[in-house]
Scaffold this motif. Sequence first.
Motif, mmCIF file in Angstrom:
data_model
loop_
_atom_site.group_PDB
_atom_site.id
_atom_site.type_symbol
_atom_site.label_atom_id
_atom_site.label_comp_id
_atom_site.label_asym_id
_atom_site.label_seq_id
_atom_site.Cartn_x
_atom_site.Cartn_y
_atom_site.Cartn_z
ATOM 1 N N TRP A 1 -0.291 57.028 -5.231
ATOM 2 C CA TRP A 1 0.614 56.919 -6.387
ATOM 3 C C TRP A 1 0.185 57.858 -7.504
ATOM 4 C CZ3 TRP A 1 5.100 55.218 -5.494
ATOM 5 C CH2 TRP A 1 5.315 54.234 -4.537
ATOM 6 N N TYR A 2 -1.131 57.995 -7.716
ATOM 7 C CA TYR A 2 -1.600 58.936 -8.729
ATOM 8 C C TYR A 2 -1.181 60.360 -8.368
ATOM 9 C CZ TYR A 2 -4.544 55.638 -11.273
ATOM 10 O OH TYR A 2 -4.982 54.605 -12.048
ATOM 11 N N VAL A 3 -1.306 60.730 -7.103
ATOM 12 C CA VAL A 3 -0.918 62.074 -6.670
ATOM 13 C C VAL A 3 0.585 62.271 -6.860
ATOM 14 C CG1 VAL A 3 -0.732 63.583 -4.659
ATOM 15 C CG2 VAL A 3 -2.854 62.370 -5.093
ATOM 16 N N VAL B 1 6.648 52.701 -10.361
ATOM 17 C CA VAL B 1 5.205 52.501 -10.495
ATOM 18 C C VAL B 1 4.904 51.496 -11.600
ATOM 19 C CG1 VAL B 1 3.054 53.652 -11.160
ATOM 20 C CG2 VAL B 1 4.559 54.710 -9.496
ATOM 21 N N ILE B 2 5.636 51.556 -12.691
ATOM 22 C CA ILE B 2 5.395 50.612 -13.787
ATOM 23 C C ILE B 2 5.724 49.181 -13.365
ATOM 24 C CG2 ILE B 2 6.231 49.893 -16.059
ATOM 25 C CD1 ILE B 2 6.447 52.863 -16.769
ATOM 26 N N ILE C 1 -1.356 49.149 -10.337
ATOM 27 C CA ILE C 1 -2.146 50.336 -10.641
ATOM 28 C C ILE C 1 -2.775 50.094 -12.008
ATOM 29 C CG2 ILE C 1 -0.343 51.686 -11.780
ATOM 30 C CD1 ILE C 1 -1.214 54.068 -10.087
ATOM 31 N N GLY C 2 -3.803 50.824 -12.326
ATOM 32 C CA GLY C 2 -4.500 50.618 -13.580
ATOM 33 C C GLY C 2 -3.690 51.028 -14.800
ATOM 34 N N LEU C 3 -4.278 50.783 -15.958
ATOM 35 C CA LEU C 3 -3.603 51.095 -17.219
ATOM 36 C C LEU C 3 -3.347 52.595 -17.361
ATOM 37 C CD1 LEU C 3 -2.573 50.015 -19.928
ATOM 38 C CD2 LEU C 3 -4.853 50.391 -20.837
#
Length: 91
Positions: free
Chosen positions: A5-7, A54-55, A60-62
Amino acid sequence: MNKVWYVLIFLTFAYQVSFLNCYLSEQLVDMNLTLAKVYWVSSGLLGIILGAYVILKVKIGLFGKMISFMVMFFGIGLIGLWLLALGITSM
């Protein structure tokens, strides 16, 4: 799984920044009209859809949520800019 997801978020952000670079340096005028519209709308909608997903759905982290919000905000701005351009050119 969170790294994927970060990518995706950072690739979407890079896609939006590359569009803004084309828009501000007026390279969009040299493109085919259909290609330019697809590039514009896809960069905006991809940011909105991926950022909102994603939100709302991904754990996932902050930091990831903040970057997703920024990508979604840029996507909304790009779609708003596209609608503004459509309104101006249709007058």
